[in-house]
Write a protein that holds these residues in place. Structure first.
Motif, short mmCIF file in Angstrom:
data_model
loop_
_atom_site.label_atom_id
_atom_site.label_comp_id
_atom_site.label_asym_id
_atom_site.label_seq_id
_atom_site.Cartn_x
_atom_site.Cartn_y
_atom_site.Cartn_z
N MET A 102 44.56 41.12 37.80
CA MET A 102 43.34 40.59 38.42
C MET A 102 42.49 41.70 39.03
N LEU A 103 43.13 42.76 39.52
CA LEU A 103 42.36 43.87 40.08
C LEU A 103 41.63 44.63 38.97
N VAL A 104 42.27 44.77 37.82
CA VAL A 104 41.58 45.36 36.66
C VAL A 104 40.40 44.48 36.27
N THR A 105 40.63 43.17 36.23
CA THR A 105 39.56 42.22 35.92
C THR A 105 38.42 42.34 36.92
N LEU A 106 38.76 42.52 38.20
CA LEU A 106 37.75 42.64 39.25
C LEU A 106 36.89 43.88 39.04
N VAL A 107 37.52 45.01 38.75
CA VAL A 107 36.77 46.25 38.52
C VAL A 107 35.84 46.09 37.32
N LEU A 108 36.35 45.54 36.23
CA LEU A 108 35.52 45.34 35.04
C LEU A 108 34.36 44.39 35.31
N LEU A 128 24.70 38.65 34.01
CA LEU A 128 24.47 37.35 34.62
C LEU A 128 25.74 36.50 34.70
N ASP A 129 26.73 36.84 33.92
CA ASP A 129 28.01 36.12 33.92
C ASP A 129 29.11 37.15 33.71
N PRO A 130 29.37 37.98 34.74
CA PRO A 130 30.22 39.16 34.57
C PRO A 130 31.73 38.86 34.59
N VAL A 131 32.16 38.04 33.63
CA VAL A 131 33.59 37.82 33.46
C VAL A 131 34.13 38.92 32.56
N ALA A 132 35.43 39.12 32.61
CA ALA A 132 36.03 40.16 31.76
C ALA A 132 36.67 39.54 30.52
N PHE A 133 37.71 38.73 30.72
CA PHE A 133 38.50 38.25 29.59
C PHE A 133 38.46 36.73 29.42
N LYS A 134 38.16 36.00 30.49
CA LYS A 134 38.20 34.53 30.44
C LYS A 134 36.82 33.96 30.71
N ALA A 135 36.64 32.67 30.42
CA ALA A 135 35.40 31.98 30.78
C ALA A 135 35.27 31.93 32.31
N THR A 138 37.74 29.72 34.55
CA THR A 138 39.08 30.29 34.69
C THR A 138 39.05 31.56 35.53
N HIS A 139 38.09 32.43 35.25
CA HIS A 139 37.96 33.69 35.98
C HIS A 139 37.90 33.43 37.49
N ASN A 140 37.05 32.51 37.90
CA ASN A 140 36.87 32.29 39.33
C ASN A 140 38.06 31.60 39.98
N VAL A 141 38.72 30.69 39.26
CA VAL A 141 39.93 30.06 39.82
C VAL A 141 41.00 31.12 40.06
N PHE A 142 41.23 31.97 39.08
CA PHE A 142 42.23 33.03 39.22
C PHE A 142 41.84 34.01 40.33
N MET A 143 40.55 34.37 40.37
CA MET A 143 40.11 35.36 41.37
C MET A 143 40.21 34.79 42.78
N ALA A 144 39.94 33.49 42.94
CA ALA A 144 40.08 32.86 44.25
C ALA A 144 41.53 32.91 44.72
N PHE A 145 42.45 32.61 43.82
CA PHE A 145 43.87 32.66 44.19
C PHE A 145 44.29 34.09 44.48
N ALA A 146 43.81 35.04 43.69
CA ALA A 146 44.13 36.45 43.93
C ALA A 146 43.61 36.90 45.29
N ASN A 176 33.01 38.53 44.51
CA ASN A 176 32.93 38.33 43.07
C ASN A 176 32.80 36.84 42.73
N VAL A 177 33.56 36.02 43.46
CA VAL A 177 33.53 34.57 43.21
C VAL A 177 32.24 33.95 43.74
N LEU A 178 31.85 34.33 44.95
CA LEU A 178 30.72 33.67 45.61
C LEU A 178 29.36 34.16 45.14
N LEU A 179 29.27 35.42 44.74
CA LEU A 179 27.96 36.03 44.51
C LEU A 179 27.69 36.44 43.07
#
Length: 393
Positions: A102-108, A128-135, A138-146, A176-179
């Motif tokens: 998730m930290l790699v995902t966050l940096v990307l 405008l939609d800076p996800v790395a690997f997932k839609a 999913t990206h935001n659910v995982f990032m919120a838990f992380a 990342n999740v909120l903004l």
């Protein structure tokens, strides 16, 4: 843990590896005893058994039934992991692996948002939609838990420098999740986890702080019409206003689509309230329901609670709710301070996400839930207080 936020193909390979290791490792008597003594494992098996029984009376096609059973088989990862992760160091490694990914995902994601990276076959995102690997859902659910795990780890850090570093990473994940990433489900999950974190640590004072912080956030968002969060809230409100029951919504209207799915699925449940339509039966039932209306058929109501009820009636609701309640209660019996907090955060994450998407149907969320459940609840020991189960870390 590393592959869940990144690759479906690698997930499937590693699931096969876990199964082979479980078989090759022997010690079946001890493994089965660990499963029998763990209510979370038993409920996961009961839930999977419901899918098997539901296949006997399903109105769906053979392919629909097989597809639903295949997805439900992910539940078996919970009893498979529990005997393999009884030692605390393996649970720590499993969670650290997820956080590292998730930290790699966050940096990307930050690099994409800043325009320093461009989308390619490996990265899905745009500025405008800076996800790395997932839609983005999913990206935001995982990032919120992380973000929650990082906040909890910051509390437990042994050095001031470690606390500051973990708190900074938590703040970056929250931003990342909120903004940045427009996934509304993850935003709701993050806010729920934020309130839980403060209430858990500060009790009534935490609730007051959470209320004040959410009020300030609301004022800032509505005073910033160009912000991503304001645009997503405004768009949701517009889509809600435009929706009309029984009229196929605009394909681009996420809220309209979900409301129409909700309405039609509830109609199907009303006709089959006791047993449901069986494993994988929603596709046919929904097609029959919307036939001739011009609305598109679906096999996914984007709501895991309704998905269980529409397939299995009352039993589906009771078992799913029973799993969540049991996890919440047993979390208090887990060792240390991190594991109980993480386990209850997992329940909140999946419960909230399940009201807005089909978490057991969707690959990434389904694997995430069973993986984290297996890891965290492997620390449960029947009849022993947490301090006696193993050393508090």
């Amino acid at each position: 843990g590393c592959s869940i936020p990144v690759s479906v193909a690698l997930d499937n390979v590693l699931l096969g590896v876990i199964l082979l290791c479980w078989i090759a490792g022997g010690g079946y008597r001890d493994k089965l005893a660990a499963v029998r003594g763990n209510p979370v494992a038993l409920l996961a098996l009961a839930l999977f058994s419901l899918f098997v029984v539901g296949s006997l009376y399903s109105i769906g096609t053979a392919n629909d039934v097989l597809d639903a059973l295949t997805k439900a088989s992910r539940l078996l990862l919970i009893p498979a992991l529990i005997p393999l992760a009884r030692e605390p160091e393996w649970r720590e490694r499993g969670i650290a692996a997820f956080l590292a990914s998730m930290l790699v995902t966050l940096v990307l994601s930050y690099l994409l948002w800043l325009g320093l990276l461009t989308g390619n076959p490996w990265l899905k995102g745009t500025p405008l939609d800076p996800v790395a690997f997932k839609a983005h859902i999913t990206h935001n659910v995982f990032m919120a838990f992380a973000a929650f795990l990082l906040a909890q780890a910051a509390l437990d850090a042994k050095t001031r420098r470690g606390r500051i570093a973990l708190a900074a990473l938590c703040a970056a994940a929250m931003a990342n999740v909120l903004l940045m990433v427009p996934g509304r489900t993850g935003i709701i999950v993050l806010l729920v986890l934020f309130v839980y974190f403060l209430c858990r640590e500060l009790r009534a004072k935490g609730l007051a702080i959470a209320g004040l912080a959410l009020t300030v956030l609301a004022v800032v968002v509505f005073a910033s019409p160009e912000s991503m969060l304001h645009r997503r809230i405004t768009l949701a409100d517009e889509e809600f206003e435009q929706w009309r029951a029984g009229i196929p919504p605009d394909p681009t209207s996420s809220v309209g689509q979900r409301l129409e799915l909700l309405r039609n699925t509830l109609e199907i449940i009303g006709r089959n309230p006791v047993l449901g339509v069986g494993t994988g039966g929603l596709g046919k039932a929904y097609a029959d329901r919307v036939g001739g209306t011009g609305a598109a058929a679906t096999q996914n109501p984007h709501n895991e609670i309704l998905m269980m009820v529409v397939q299995f009636g009352i039993a589906g609701f009771v078992l799913l709710l029973g799993l969540f309640v049991t996890q919440w209660r047993l979390a208090a019996r887990l060792p240390g301070r991190f594991d109980p907090a993480a386990a209850r955060a997992l329940v909140l994450t999946i419960a909230v996400a399940s009201a807005l998407s089909s978490t057991l149907v969707d690959h990434a969320e389904g694997i995430f839930f069973v993986y984290m459940s297996g890891l965290l609840f492997a620390g449960y020991r029947a009849g022993k207080p947490p301090s006696a189960a193993e050393p508090v870390r």
